[in-house]
Design a protein around this motif. Structure first.
Motif, PDB file in Angstrom:
ATOM      1  N   UNK A  59       0.797  -1.360   0.133  1.00 38.49           N
ATOM      2  CA  UNK A  59      -0.115   0.140   0.036  1.00 38.49           C
ATOM      3  C   UNK A  59       0.970   1.043  -0.075  1.00 38.49           C
ATOM      4  N   UNK A  60       0.429   2.379  -0.422  1.00 41.02           N
ATOM      5  CA  UNK A  60       0.893   3.667  -0.394  1.00 41.02           C
ATOM      6  C   UNK A  60       0.309   4.575   0.567  1.00 41.02           C
ATOM      7  N   UNK A  61       1.014   5.391   1.018  1.00 43.94           N
ATOM      8  CA  UNK A  61       0.141   6.372   2.185  1.00 43.94           C
ATOM      9  C   UNK A  61       1.102   7.736   1.899  1.00 43.94           C
ATOM     10  N   UNK A  62       0.431   8.838   2.070  1.00 45.49           N
ATOM     11  CA  UNK A  62       0.805  10.306   2.301  1.00 45.49           C
ATOM     12  C   UNK A  62       1.573  10.485   3.163  1.00 45.49           C
ATOM     13  N   UNK A  63       3.102  10.916   3.135  1.00 48.97           N
ATOM     14  CA  UNK A  63       3.636  11.375   4.293  1.00 48.97           C
ATOM     15  C   UNK A  63       3.370  12.823   4.750  1.00 48.97           C
ATOM     16  N   UNK A  64       3.607  13.676   3.621  1.00 52.09           N
ATOM     17  CA  UNK A  64       3.538  15.138   3.689  1.00 52.09           C
ATOM     18  C   UNK A  64       3.003  15.820   2.580  1.00 52.09           C
ATOM     19  N   UNK A  65       2.316  16.937   2.575  1.00 48.65           N
ATOM     20  CA  UNK A  65       2.055  17.739   1.436  1.00 48.65           C
ATOM     21  C   UNK A  65       3.123  18.920   1.284  1.00 48.65           C
ATOM     22  N   UNK A  66       3.728  19.044   0.125  1.00 53.07           N
ATOM     23  CA  UNK A  66       4.967  19.672  -0.043  1.00 53.07           C
ATOM     24  C   UNK A  66       4.487  21.048  -0.994  1.00 53.07           C
ATOM     25  N   UNK A  67       3.373  21.029  -1.324  1.00 55.71           N
ATOM     26  CA  UNK A  67       2.558  22.470  -2.364  1.00 55.71           C
ATOM     27  C   UNK A  67       1.399  22.348  -1.835  1.00 55.71           C
ATOM     28  N   UNK A  68       0.942  23.477  -1.885  1.00 59.26           N
ATOM     29  CA  UNK A  68      -0.401  23.850  -1.578  1.00 59.26           C
ATOM     30  C   UNK A  68      -1.247  23.528  -2.675  1.00 59.26           C
ATOM     31  N   UNK A  69      -2.606  23.048  -2.523  1.00 55.24           N
ATOM     32  CA  UNK A  69      -3.886  22.709  -3.438  1.00 55.24           C
ATOM     33  C   UNK A  69      -3.879  24.060  -4.229  1.00 55.24           C
ATOM     34  N   UNK A  70      -4.026  23.722  -5.655  1.00 60.13           N
ATOM     35  CA  UNK A  70      -4.240  24.968  -6.566  1.00 60.13           C
ATOM     36  C   UNK A  70      -3.077  25.760  -6.804  1.00 60.13           C
ATOM     37  N   UNK A  71      -1.870  25.558  -6.367  1.00 63.36           N
ATOM     38  CA  UNK A  71      -0.767  26.222  -6.600  1.00 63.36           C
ATOM     39  C   UNK A  71      -0.018  25.488  -7.795  1.00 63.36           C
ATOM     40  N   UNK A  72      -0.311  26.219  -8.943  1.00 61.54           N
ATOM     41  CA  UNK A  72       0.408  25.627 -10.071  1.00 61.54           C
ATOM     42  C   UNK A  72       1.593  26.038 -10.354  1.00 61.54           C
ATOM     43  N   UNK A  73       2.151  27.028  -9.706  1.00 66.34           N
ATOM     44  CA  UNK A  73       3.366  27.762 -10.057  1.00 66.34           C
ATOM     45  C   UNK A  73       4.443  27.368  -9.264  1.00 66.34           C
ATOM     46  N   UNK A  74       4.436  26.821  -8.121  1.00 62.64           N
ATOM     47  CA  UNK A  74       5.531  26.366  -7.290  1.00 62.64           C
ATOM     48  C   UNK A  74       5.574  24.718  -7.147  1.00 62.64           C
ATOM     49  N   UNK A  75       6.587  24.369  -7.768  1.00 56.34           N
ATOM     50  CA  UNK A  75       6.880  22.827  -7.561  1.00 56.34           C
ATOM     51  C   UNK A  75       8.092  22.619  -6.794  1.00 56.34           C
ATOM     52  N   UNK A  76       7.935  21.353  -6.180  1.00 55.01           N
ATOM     53  CA  UNK A  76       9.120  20.796  -5.386  1.00 55.01           C
ATOM     54  C   UNK A  76       9.841  19.820  -5.964  1.00 55.01           C
ATOM     55  N   UNK A  77      10.925  19.677  -5.637  1.00 53.05           N
ATOM     56  CA  UNK A  77      12.013  18.627  -6.209  1.00 53.05           C
ATOM     57  C   UNK A  77      12.730  18.390  -4.952  1.00 53.05           C
ATOM     58  N   UNK A  78      12.431  16.717  -4.866  1.00 51.86           N
ATOM     59  CA  UNK A  78      13.066  16.121  -3.697  1.00 51.86           C
ATOM     60  C   UNK A  78      14.185  15.248  -3.952  1.00 51.86           C
ATOM     61  N   UNK A  79      15.275  14.947  -3.274  1.00 49.79           N
ATOM     62  CA  UNK A  79      16.147  13.947  -3.489  1.00 49.79           C
ATOM     63  C   UNK A  79      16.898  13.810  -2.305  1.00 49.79           C
TER      64      UNK A  79
END
Length: 180
Positions: free
Chosen positions: A139-159
């Motif tokens: 199964x998959x589960x959400x750990x945390x939200x990195x961007x706000x809903x409806x915010x199409x201009x800010x993207x997150x990149x994780x590594x």
């Protein structure tokens, strides 16, 4: 889709679309040392794939239709022997979690970040959520939200950051700033 170059074996990789090929998705490779380009097939030769690096191998993640599951699944492929197209191996198949929501006009973006010893996987989804796949429960589960809903201009990149005792200042770079 996040398409930053992925560094494996001294080569940068990204996906390209070849309009003249039946297998439209290919992986382009730039050898940093020789400054030469080459390309090879993505796993199964097609579909949208997102690249990452897992276990020091080039990794391709794609969404596929699974008739047994009657829905879309996430496939994670590893190139076990670098540069050998026949060495692509499907390592994981995960049922896509419909609770995450998505823009139906675009295929969802999954970026595997880390595989843990027990086979669990930390992934970035849609440049908005960190999700965790349990290999034990499948199964998959959400750990945390990195961007706000409806915010199409800010993207997150994780590594994953692997610390090193090698200082960038030793490379002769000037204006190196350390944030502690």
């Amino acid at each position: 889709m996040c398409n930053f170059g992925k560094l494996v074996e001294g080569n940068l990789h990204w996906t390209i679309w070849d309009p003249h090929s039946v297998n439209s998705r290919r992986i382009c490779c730039f050898d940093v040392e020789t400054e030469c380009f080459s390309s090879f097939s993505a796993p199964l030769g097609g579909g949208d794939v997102d690249l990452s690096v897992l276990r020091d191998c080039l990794c391709a993640c794609r969404i596929a239709w699974d008739w047994d599951e009657d829905g879309e699944v996430i496939e994670i492929w590893l190139m076990k022997e670098y540069g050998v197209e026949e060495s692509w191996r499907k390592e994981y198949v995960m049922i896509q979690n419909p609770d995450f929501g998505r823009d139906d006009q675009l295929p969802p973006f999954y970026y595997p970040i880390k595989v843990f010893k027990d086979g669990d996987i930390l992934m970035l989804w849609e440049e908005k959520l960190l999700i965790y796949y349990s290999n034990n429960t499948k199964t998959t589960q959400q750990i945390c939200v990195l961007a706000f809903a409806g915010d199409n201009h800010n993207y997150i990149y994780a590594m994953i950051f692997t610390p090193s005792l090698f200082s960038l200042k030793n490379l002769g770079m000037e204006n190196v700033i350390s944030f502690n």
